[in-house]
Design a protein around this motif. Sequence first.
Motif, PDB file in Angstrom:
ATOM      1  N   CYS A 123       0.661  -1.330  -0.333  1.00 18.28           N
ATOM      2  CA  CYS A 123      -0.187   0.162  -0.013  1.00 18.28           C
ATOM      3  C   CYS A 123       0.973   1.703   0.091  1.00 18.28           C
ATOM      4  O   CYS A 123       0.617   2.835   0.076  1.00 18.28           O
ATOM      5  CB  CYS A 123      -0.657   0.369   0.941  1.00 18.28           C
ATOM      6  SG  CYS A 123      -2.282  -0.904   1.269  1.00 18.28           S
ATOM      7  N   ASP A 138       1.847   3.403  -2.038  1.00 16.29           N
ATOM      8  CA  ASP A 138       1.387   3.972  -3.299  1.00 16.29           C
ATOM      9  C   ASP A 138      -0.599   4.452  -3.158  1.00 16.29           C
ATOM     10  O   ASP A 138      -0.502   5.224  -3.946  1.00 16.29           O
ATOM     11  CB  ASP A 138       2.323   3.874  -4.766  1.00 16.29           C
ATOM     12  CG  ASP A 138       3.482   3.727  -4.755  1.00 16.29           C
ATOM     13  OD1 ASP A 138       4.143   4.794  -4.173  1.00 16.29           O
ATOM     14  OD2 ASP A 138       4.181   2.970  -5.393  1.00 16.29           O
ATOM     15  N   ALA A 139      -1.066   3.508  -2.139  1.00 18.65           N
ATOM     16  CA  ALA A 139      -2.282   3.554  -2.173  1.00 18.65           C
ATOM     17  C   ALA A 139      -3.215   5.112  -1.959  1.00 18.65           C
ATOM     18  O   ALA A 139      -2.541   5.996  -0.820  1.00 18.65           O
ATOM     19  CB  ALA A 139      -2.139   2.790  -0.796  1.00 18.65           C
ATOM     20  N   LYS A 140      -3.218   5.432  -2.952  1.00 17.75           N
ATOM     21  CA  LYS A 140      -3.346   6.849  -2.514  1.00 17.75           C
ATOM     22  C   LYS A 140      -5.326   7.384  -1.752  1.00 17.75           C
ATOM     23  O   LYS A 140      -5.480   8.683  -1.820  1.00 17.75           O
ATOM     24  CB  LYS A 140      -3.841   7.863  -4.097  1.00 17.75           C
ATOM     25  CG  LYS A 140      -3.507   7.484  -4.979  1.00 17.75           C
ATOM     26  CD  LYS A 140      -2.129   8.417  -4.787  1.00 17.75           C
ATOM     27  CE  LYS A 140      -0.563   8.052  -5.447  1.00 17.75           C
ATOM     28  NZ  LYS A 140       0.839   8.552  -4.433  1.00 17.75           N
ATOM     29  N   GLU A 186      -8.973   1.992  -1.580  1.00 18.06           N
ATOM     30  CA  GLU A 186      -7.896   1.497  -2.559  1.00 18.06           C
ATOM     31  C   GLU A 186      -7.161   0.850  -1.361  1.00 18.06           C
ATOM     32  O   GLU A 186      -6.679  -0.712  -1.959  1.00 18.06           O
ATOM     33  CB  GLU A 186      -6.903   2.757  -3.032  1.00 18.06           C
ATOM     34  CG  GLU A 186      -5.622   1.975  -4.258  1.00 18.06           C
ATOM     35  CD  GLU A 186      -4.637   2.551  -4.725  1.00 18.06           C
ATOM     36  OE1 GLU A 186      -3.681   1.965  -5.326  1.00 18.06           O
ATOM     37  OE2 GLU A 186      -4.934   3.946  -4.551  1.00 18.06           O
ATOM     38  N   ALA A 187      -6.586   1.501  -0.028  1.00 19.64           N
ATOM     39  CA  ALA A 187      -5.929   0.624   0.789  1.00 19.64           C
ATOM     40  C   ALA A 187      -6.712  -0.592   1.223  1.00 19.64           C
ATOM     41  O   ALA A 187      -6.148  -2.638   0.948  1.00 19.64           O
ATOM     42  CB  ALA A 187      -5.534   1.088   1.820  1.00 19.64           C
ATOM     43  N   ASP A 233      -9.502  -2.405  -1.188  1.00 20.24           N
ATOM     44  CA  ASP A 233      -9.213  -3.437  -1.856  1.00 20.24           C
ATOM     45  C   ASP A 233      -8.065  -4.181  -1.836  1.00 20.24           C
ATOM     46  O   ASP A 233      -8.423  -5.100  -2.670  1.00 20.24           O
ATOM     47  CB  ASP A 233      -9.701  -2.559  -3.184  1.00 20.24           C
ATOM     48  CG  ASP A 233      -9.379  -3.528  -4.321  1.00 20.24           C
ATOM     49  OD1 ASP A 233     -10.564  -4.241  -4.193  1.00 20.24           O
ATOM     50  OD2 ASP A 233      -8.684  -2.868  -4.959  1.00 20.24           O
ATOM     51  N   ILE A 234      -6.672  -3.588  -1.664  1.00 19.72           N
ATOM     52  CA  ILE A 234      -5.583  -4.101  -1.831  1.00 19.72           C
ATOM     53  C   ILE A 234      -5.395  -5.019  -0.305  1.00 19.72           C
ATOM     54  O   ILE A 234      -5.399  -6.369  -1.532  1.00 19.72           O
ATOM     55  CB  ILE A 234      -3.995  -2.992  -1.088  1.00 19.72           C
ATOM     56  CG1 ILE A 234      -3.979  -2.255  -2.983  1.00 19.72           C
ATOM     57  CG2 ILE A 234      -3.496  -4.097  -1.216  1.00 19.72           C
ATOM     58  CD1 ILE A 234      -3.603  -1.466  -2.676  1.00 19.72           C
ATOM     59  N   PHE A 277      -4.142   3.120   6.670  1.00 20.80           N
ATOM     60  CA  PHE A 277      -3.943   4.098   6.032  1.00 20.80           C
ATOM     61  C   PHE A 277      -4.631   4.870   6.613  1.00 20.80           C
ATOM     62  O   PHE A 277      -5.522   5.073   7.094  1.00 20.80           O
ATOM     63  CB  PHE A 277      -4.975   3.354   4.457  1.00 20.80           C
ATOM     64  CG  PHE A 277      -4.841   4.757   3.894  1.00 20.80           C
ATOM     65  CD1 PHE A 277      -3.920   4.590   2.070  1.00 20.80           C
ATOM     66  CD2 PHE A 277      -6.247   5.524   3.772  1.00 20.80           C
ATOM     67  CE1 PHE A 277      -3.695   6.091   1.666  1.00 20.80           C
ATOM     68  CE2 PHE A 277      -5.961   6.505   2.771  1.00 20.80           C
ATOM     69  CZ  PHE A 277      -4.418   6.685   1.690  1.00 20.80           C
TER      70      PHE A 277
END
Length: 221
Positions: free
Chosen positions: A79, A81-83, A87-88, A90-91, A160
């Motif tokens: 994570c 580069d998670a924005k 997104e975090a 989902d990863i 995150f």
Amino acid sequence: MKTLLNIVCSKQVKYSILFLFLLFLYITISAFSYVDAVSTDLANSVFRLHVIANSDSKEDQDLKYIVRDNVLSYMNSLCRDAKSKAEAIDIASKHQDEFKKIALDTIHENGFNYDVSIEIGNFSFPTKTYGDISLPSGYYDALRIKIGNARGQNWWCVMFPPLCFVDVSSGIVPDESKEVIKKDLSSEEFSLISNEDNSEISFKFKLIELFQNAKIMTAKN
């Protein structure tokens, strides 16, 4: 005349009581609305990690921290580069099997034979301070790792934005992590979690804690 005066006074008392009740009701509803709005915005901005030890024995607690470190190392590589929180999550969702394998391998390498359960959900958390950022108690989305019987003390952090690696002793959260939180919060909401030395902000933070703790206790009963 005396009877009439008594009637008038009685009506005034009733009106006063009704007014105070309506005022109390208005203040309570306003407070609930404020707490709900702020808590929702905060919860929508962070994704947490929750690791629960098998028991409170020193060995199990030490193991919990080793599992935590290995999971965090892997999560950080995924994570970096998670924005966004979405997104975090989902990863993390796509790699739950890998998280479980890392936890199990760590447990076995340290001489234990506990099972591990992994889940992503919405869980209650107490107030927690990360450097100069404090998150009030409430319900937050999190990756939860339960080791063995999961009856020991637990450990949690924020994955995150990345606050898990914050050096609490320094008392400072990196500016890049703060910027991620800021973009999803109002200026007042960010002030609430920034440990500002402001009596009004402190009161509002305590108000959120009070209402959220009551909500958590009610849900448990």
